[in-house]
Design an enzyme around this catalytic site. Structure first.
Site, short mmCIF file in Angstrom:
data_model
loop_
_atom_site.label_atom_id
_atom_site.label_comp_id
_atom_site.label_asym_id
_atom_site.label_seq_id
_atom_site.Cartn_x
_atom_site.Cartn_y
_atom_site.Cartn_z
N ASP A 90 25.59 -14.38 -22.62
CA ASP A 90 25.94 -14.67 -21.23
C ASP A 90 27.42 -15.00 -21.03
OD1 ASP A 90 23.38 -14.16 -20.46
OD2 ASP A 90 22.81 -16.24 -20.06
N LYS A 107 21.31 -23.18 -14.52
CA LYS A 107 20.35 -22.27 -13.87
C LYS A 107 19.22 -21.90 -14.83
CE LYS A 107 21.26 -17.73 -13.82
NZ LYS A 107 20.18 -16.88 -14.37
N ASN A 108 19.57 -21.57 -16.08
CA ASN A 108 18.55 -21.09 -17.01
C ASN A 108 17.65 -22.21 -17.53
OD1 ASN A 108 19.38 -18.51 -16.63
ND2 ASN A 108 20.41 -18.30 -18.63
N ARG A 145 13.98 -11.39 -12.88
CA ARG A 145 13.09 -11.17 -14.00
C ARG A 145 12.44 -12.45 -14.51
NH1 ARG A 145 12.95 -10.89 -19.09
NH2 ARG A 145 11.89 -9.14 -20.10
N ILE A 154 22.33 -8.73 -28.41
CA ILE A 154 21.13 -9.23 -27.71
C ILE A 154 20.59 -8.21 -26.70
CG2 ILE A 154 20.15 -11.13 -26.34
CD1 ILE A 154 21.15 -12.10 -29.04
N ARG A 193 23.88 -15.66 -7.36
CA ARG A 193 22.63 -15.90 -8.09
C ARG A 193 22.78 -17.03 -9.10
NH1 ARG A 193 19.62 -10.77 -10.47
NH2 ARG A 193 18.42 -12.55 -11.17
N CYS A 253 15.83 -3.39 -16.20
CA CYS A 253 16.75 -4.04 -15.28
C CYS A 253 18.16 -3.64 -15.65
CB CYS A 253 16.58 -5.55 -15.30
SG CYS A 253 17.38 -6.33 -16.68
N ARG A 280 14.55 -4.99 -21.58
CA ARG A 280 14.02 -6.35 -21.55
C ARG A 280 12.49 -6.41 -21.43
NH1 ARG A 280 18.19 -9.98 -18.03
NH2 ARG A 280 17.48 -11.60 -19.41
C1 UD1 Z 1 17.39 -15.67 -21.30
C2 UD1 Z 1 18.39 -16.01 -20.22
C3 UD1 Z 1 19.48 -14.96 -20.15
C4 UD1 Z 1 20.12 -14.79 -21.53
C5 UD1 Z 1 19.05 -14.52 -22.59
C6 UD1 Z 1 19.62 -14.50 -24.01
C7 UD1 Z 1 17.01 -17.18 -18.62
C8 UD1 Z 1 16.39 -17.20 -17.26
N1 UD1 Z 1 17.69 -16.08 -18.95
O1 UD1 Z 1 16.78 -14.44 -20.92
O2 UD1 Z 1 20.46 -15.36 -19.20
O3 UD1 Z 1 21.02 -13.70 -21.50
O4 UD1 Z 1 18.05 -15.57 -22.55
O5 UD1 Z 1 20.27 -15.66 -24.29
O6 UD1 Z 1 16.93 -18.15 -19.36
N2 UD1 Z 1 12.73 -9.34 -25.83
C9 UD1 Z 1 11.71 -8.51 -26.24
N3 UD1 Z 1 10.42 -8.84 -25.93
C10 UD1 Z 1 10.12 -9.99 -25.24
C11 UD1 Z 1 11.17 -10.84 -24.84
C12 UD1 Z 1 12.46 -10.48 -25.16
O7 UD1 Z 1 11.95 -7.47 -26.87
O8 UD1 Z 1 8.93 -10.24 -24.98
C13 UD1 Z 1 14.12 -9.00 -26.18
C14 UD1 Z 1 15.00 -8.77 -24.95
O9 UD1 Z 1 14.89 -7.45 -24.46
C15 UD1 Z 1 16.37 -9.08 -25.50
C16 UD1 Z 1 16.11 -10.19 -26.52
O10 UD1 Z 1 14.72 -10.10 -26.83
O11 UD1 Z 1 16.91 -7.96 -26.15
C17 UD1 Z 1 16.44 -11.59 -26.06
O12 UD1 Z 1 15.77 -11.85 -24.84
P1 UD1 Z 1 15.32 -13.31 -24.41
O13 UD1 Z 1 15.89 -14.33 -25.35
O14 UD1 Z 1 13.85 -13.31 -24.19
O15 UD1 Z 1 16.05 -13.43 -23.01
P2 UD1 Z 1 15.46 -13.94 -21.65
O16 UD1 Z 1 14.56 -15.11 -21.87
O17 UD1 Z 1 14.96 -12.79 -20.85
#
Ligand code: UD1
Length: 418
Positions: A305, A22-23, A92, A327, A397, A116, A121
């Site tokens: 995850d 999915k991701n 998201r 995370i 989902r 969320c 996030r």
């Molecule tokens: C993706 C995955 C999600 C997984 C996560 C971490 C998808 C669709 N989702 O989410 O299932 O749990 O990776 O492996 O691929 N952060 C910031 N600023 C930003 C972006 C992120 O502070 O601009 C923080 C987030 O709040 C979080 C951390 O960085 O604490 C990691 O987030 P990120 O790796 O970006 O996760 P997602 O891409 O949202």
């Protein structure tokens, strides 16, 4: 709303086909907006997040032709429209359309995701990466309003932490920039490497995806593309826990060992055996479950995850296990629900102490997010008596036909339609 009814106590045995990730699918669907040519994605999982993302690209004018496990996205006649709060709030990952829309059309308006269920996030790193490439960005009425009056220009982007989404945003935008881009401290997740493979099939020139340093040669000449999505390592890890928790044996067809090293290490420490089979991975457990400690980390560390699923496993192990979540700050929503089933868990900030071996009995529980819900399903498989899991739409989902896949290997599970 559908519910799942599970009667615990069955040992699982058989084969489970692991679906496409999915991701990996979500950013690739968004990436199809970059190109005026069709992009065919195969091994696409049949889950509602994927349906929602296909709905989002349709909203921007892409034509989507769907069959069971594939979709062709033709964004030839697409346009950049506003992506509303309601769409982003539901999923998201919708924010991933920001970069392709901006890169292709020179402007994009995407609602800011609010908080969320699993934490704040923010998307500050996505925004900073686009600004580094020359976009001007403003936040207006809850929208990210981005434009590139001069087009995007390749540069060096240093991410403050290896965010998966920000790496994907930077990579997609950089393909359409003038000149070279270097992304440092990039996320190394297999889903990032798979997005690069898809973009390269579409005509991009990306090297190093899957490492900390990604190089992108900009201004791509696009072409029609076909890409086969990697198997879902999180779904595979979930069924691996199902085998281990029930003391069973499952063949995880399509699962890839090379994407699951840290997960396999923890499974083995917990007393399970994992070995490669002809069609994927085989996971079994004969002896007693042992306590294990886990710390969630960016790939190749242990994935956040799978934290909730392994916590269910710890509830059945001998002794105390410690979970440290690094995370997401608020990813313990499964804890009170696991405790309703009898688990003995103490939470302190980002740590959870699980004292294994407490007797667990079926109850009514409520799913709060995707991974939290599946941890309740896993726990229910070993509870005495019947468990009802409400709000199954969270599971739908991200897990394709979860109840059917479990039933085929012997679980007593039934979906009760609302
Ligand atoms: C993706 C995955 C999600 C997984 C996560 C971490 C998808 C669709 N989702 O989410 O299932 O749990 O990776 O492996 O691929 N952060 C910031 N600023 C930003 C972006 C992120 O502070 O601009 C923080 C987030 O709040 C979080 C951390 O960085 O604490 C990691 O987030 P990120 O790796 O970006 O996760 P997602 O891409 O949202």
């Amino acid at each position: 709303m559908d519910r799942l009814r599970i009667v615990g106590g069955r040992r699982l045995e058989g084969a489970v086909t692991i679906s496409g990730a999915k991701n990996a699918a979500l950013p690739q669907i968004a990436a199809a907006l970059l190109s005026p040519y069709p992009v065919e994605l195969t091994n696409l999982p049949d889950v509602t997040d994927v349906e929602n993302m296909l709905g989002v690209v349709r909203l921007h004018g892409a034509e989507v032709t769907r069959s069971a496990h594939s979709a062709t996205i033709d964004a030839g006649a697409a346009a950049s429209r506003e992506t509303s709060y309601d769409t982003v709030r539901r999923m998201r990952a919708t924010v991933l359309v920001l970069a392709p829309l901006l890169a292709r059309f020179g402007h994009a308006r995407v609602s800011l995701p609010g908080g969320c269920a699993i934490g704040a996030r923010p998307v500050d790193m996505h925004v900073a990466a686009l600004a580094a490439l020359g976009a001007s960005i403003a936040i207006e009425n809850g929208l990210i309003v981005a434009s590139t009056p001069q087009g995007l220009t390749g540069t060096r982007i240093v991410l403050s932490s290896p965010s998966v989404g920000a790496t994907e945003t930077a990579m997609m935008a950089a393909t359409a920039a003038k000149g070279e881009t270097e992304i440092l401290n990039a996320a190394r997740e297999p889903e990032v490497a798979d997005l690069a493979a898809c973009l390269n099939a579409m005509g991009a020139r990306i090297e190093g995806a899957g490492t900390h340093r990604i190089l992108i040669g900009g201004t791509t000449s696009w072409r029609p593309a076909r890409h086969d999505i990697i198997p879902d390592r999180i779904e595979a890890g979930t069924y691996a826990v199902a085998a281990a928790i029930t003391g069973g044996q499952l063949e995880l067809t399509n699962a890839r060992l090379e994407h699951m090293a840290s997960v396999v290490q923890v499974l083995e420490a917990a007393g399970a055996s994992v070995w490669p089979g002809d069609r994927g991975l085989i996971v079994s457990r004969g002896g007693q479950l042992k306590a294990i400690d886990i710390t969630t980390e960016p790939y190749p560390g242990f994935p956040t995850d799978l934290q909730a699923q392994f916590m269910a496993l710890m509830c059945r192990a001998d002794g105390a296990s410690l979970v440290r979540e690094t995370i997401f700050e608020n990813r313990f929503m499964h804890v009170p629900e696991l405790m309703r089933l009898g688990a003995n868990i103490k939470l302190q900030g980002t740590m959870a102490l699980v004292r294994g071996g407490a007797p667990m009995k079926g109850a009514q529980v409520m799913a709060t997010d995707l991974r939290a819900s599946v941890s309740l399903v896993l726990a229910a498989l070993v509870c005495e008596g019947e468990t009802t899991i409400n709000r199954v739409y969270h599971l739908d989902r991200g897990y394709e036909q979860l109840d059917r896949k479990l039933r085929l290997c012997g679980a007593d599970i039934e979906r009760v339609r609302a």
